[in-house]
Design an enzyme around this catalytic site. Structure first.
Site, PDB file in Angstrom:
ATOM      1  CG  PHE A  72      13.213  -1.165   4.902  1.00  0.00           C
ATOM      2  CD1 PHE A  72      13.774  -1.950   5.899  1.00  0.00           C
ATOM      3  CD2 PHE A  72      11.863  -1.332   4.613  1.00  0.00           C
ATOM      4  CE1 PHE A  72      13.007  -2.865   6.608  1.00  0.00           C
ATOM      5  CE2 PHE A  72      11.090  -2.257   5.316  1.00  0.00           C
ATOM      6  CZ  PHE A  72      11.665  -3.019   6.319  1.00  0.00           C
TER       7      PHE A  72
ATOM      8  CG  ASP B 187      10.731  -0.824  -2.491  1.00  0.00           C
ATOM      9  OD1 ASP B 187       9.579  -0.370  -2.361  1.00  0.00           O
ATOM     10  OD2 ASP B 187      11.294  -1.523  -1.629  1.00  0.00           O
TER      11      ASP B 187
ATOM     12  CE  LYS C  14       5.572   1.023   4.616  1.00  0.00           C
ATOM     13  NZ  LYS C  14       6.860   0.564   4.113  1.00  0.00           N
TER      14      LYS C  14
HETATM   15  C1  PLP Z   1       7.543  -0.687   4.116  1.00  0.00           C
HETATM   16  C2  PLP Z   1       8.455  -0.951   2.995  1.00  0.00           C
HETATM   17  C3  PLP Z   1       8.691  -2.265   2.541  1.00  0.00           C
HETATM   18  C4  PLP Z   1       8.104  -3.483   3.225  1.00  0.00           C
HETATM   19  O1  PLP Z   1       6.709  -3.504   3.188  1.00  0.00           O
HETATM   20  P1  PLP Z   1       5.912  -4.547   4.136  1.00  0.00           P
HETATM   21  O2  PLP Z   1       4.484  -4.364   3.737  1.00  0.00           O
HETATM   22  O3  PLP Z   1       6.186  -4.129   5.553  1.00  0.00           O
HETATM   23  O4  PLP Z   1       6.428  -5.892   3.861  1.00  0.00           O
HETATM   24  C5  PLP Z   1       9.508  -2.424   1.445  1.00  0.00           C
HETATM   25  N1  PLP Z   1      10.086  -1.376   0.823  1.00  0.00           N
HETATM   26  C6  PLP Z   1       9.882  -0.109   1.239  1.00  0.00           C
HETATM   27  C7  PLP Z   1      10.523   1.018   0.492  1.00  0.00           C
HETATM   28  C8  PLP Z   1       9.076   0.152   2.345  1.00  0.00           C
HETATM   29  O5  PLP Z   1       8.914   1.404   2.767  1.00  0.00           O
END
Ligand code: PLP
Length: 392
Positions: A128, A215, A244
């Site tokens: 994701f 990421d 986050k």
């Molecule tokens: C939450 C998340 C995203 C997206 O972040 P947003 O602030 O919602 O755009 C991308 N990569 C990972 C691994 C995430 O957990």
């Protein structure tokens, strides 16, 4: 009455009024233990005085000036993040998706500078990376993509935790320029790869001249018991993306790079009106200072290990529990059946949890979680899971 909000979320029937530490209170005064922390965002819990004071002080001084001028708080936060990560430069945006957009653009521009016309980025199944067009195209979940075609081109997908598949892609696809990977997959179900996976990716990237992009939007900022997820290994990525936990709820994202990757962007390459504004950066500085002052990364490692073993103990031998896994305060309990209904049942019991990948109960409590609160969580959640599995 017409609904004012677009139906992007199936919301639970609760509205929170205020919070303190790991606790939230709804409009009726009912108390909830927050084992999700706004999806790995509020690492310091709710209404932390350090964040509150930083925001109040900064809001009374300066909120925004734009990136047409130097921003002292952005430079300060950038220096903290590069020191913590061992990297060289930071670009600030306002979300995780924007941090990944920056990383994707950076990888493409880096490739074009080297004469690669049609660059592709290797991405993983069950990953994701966000909801913007490029990041949903990178995401390995059809539900996120369906209906939004045509997708952004330039992504090659392989299974997660499978170095042989990466080798095959390297042999067959000569236009790959980077790997984008979560150190632990969050939305995908708390999938923890083999210890050799990231080092293996690093070795392939070095051999092929690819950038390694981690990421760390969910795994970063102490969540896994290290400041960054990659720090469980001996290797260093070329780029990490953060969001986050960085602002404890103030929107902020960061793309952090080292070496040649840190020098790719030039004036005009990329930008953001809000990104890295004084208010968001001041909040993030308070978060990083508090994490250091209270030793919360080590705390998350120890508390998470204790929480995982307590859950293993109470759920041992429970028919229907397939696996328990976790690193730091990023934990998953995989069941043998869909268990989305557990979220509503837990809410009734005053517990905020999440279910992802249909069958995985996901726990992402604040880093400040203390032992009695963890005990409360283990007792409540174990009983709930046993009741659910018995009845379904
Ligand atoms: C939450 C998340 C995203 C997206 O972040 P947003 O602030 O919602 O755009 C991308 N990569 C990972 C691994 C995430 O957990």
């Amino acid at each position: 009455m017409s609904e004012p909000l677009m139906m992007t979320y199936q919301r639970l029937p609760v509205t929170f009024d205020h919070g303190a530490g790991v606790w939230l209170w709804d409009e009726n005064g009912k108390r909830y233990l927050d084992a999700l922390a706004g999806v790995a965002v509020c690492g310091l819990g709710h209404a932390h005085p350090a964040v509150r004071d930083a925001l109040c002080e900064q809001a009374g001084r300066l909120i925004h000036t734009s990136n047409l001028y130097r921003i002292a708080e952005q430079e300060r936060l950038g220096a903290m993040l590069t020191a913590l990560s061992g990297m060289d430069r930071v670009f600030f945006g306002n979300s995780g998706a924007e941090a990944n957009e920056a990383a994707i653009k950076l990888a493409r521009l880096h490739a074009h500078h080297r004469g690669i016309e049609n660059p592709a980025i290797l991405v993983m199944e069950n990953s994701f990376h966000g909801r913007t067009l490029a990041t949903l195209s990178a995401t390995g979940n059809r539900k996120v993509q369906a209906g939004f075609e045509p997708l952004v081109q330039g992504f090659v997908r392989v299974p997660y935790n499978d170095l042989a598949a990466v080798e095959t892609a390297a042999a067959n696809r000569k236009n790959i320029v980077a790997v984008l990977v979560e150190p632990i997959q969050g939305e995908g179900g708390i999938n923890i790869p083999a210890d050799g996976y990231l080092p293996g990716l690093r070795a392939i990237c070095d051999r092929e001249g690819w950038l390694l992009i981690c990421d760390e939007i969910q795994t970063g900022i102490g969540r896994t018991g290290r400041m960054f997820g990659f720090q469980h290994t001996g290797i260093s990525p070329d780029v990490i993306t953060l969001a986050k936990g960085l602002g404890n709820g103030m929107p902020i994202g960061a793309c952090v790079a080292r070496g040649a990757a840190a020098e790719v962007f030039a004036p005009g390459s990329h930008g953001s009106t809000f990104g890295g504004n004084p208010l968001a950066c001041r909040a993030a500085r308070a978060v990083l200072e508090t994490i250091a002052a209270e030793d919360l990364v080590a705390h998350a490692a120890a508390r998470g290990a204790a929480l995982l073993s307590a859950l293993r103990e109470t759920l041992a031998g429970t028919q229907g529990v397939v696996a328990l896994r976790g690193r730091g305060l990023m934990l998953g309990i995989e069941l043998d059946r869909p268990c989305g209904a557990l979220v509503g049942l837990a809410l009734e019991e005053g517990l905020l949890i999440n279910v992802t990948a249909e069958r995985v109960v996901r726990l992402l409590p604040p880093l400040i979680l203390e032992a009695p609160e963890a005990d409360h969580l283990v007792a409540g959640l174990s009983a709930l899971i046993k009741r659910f599995l018995g009845a379904h």
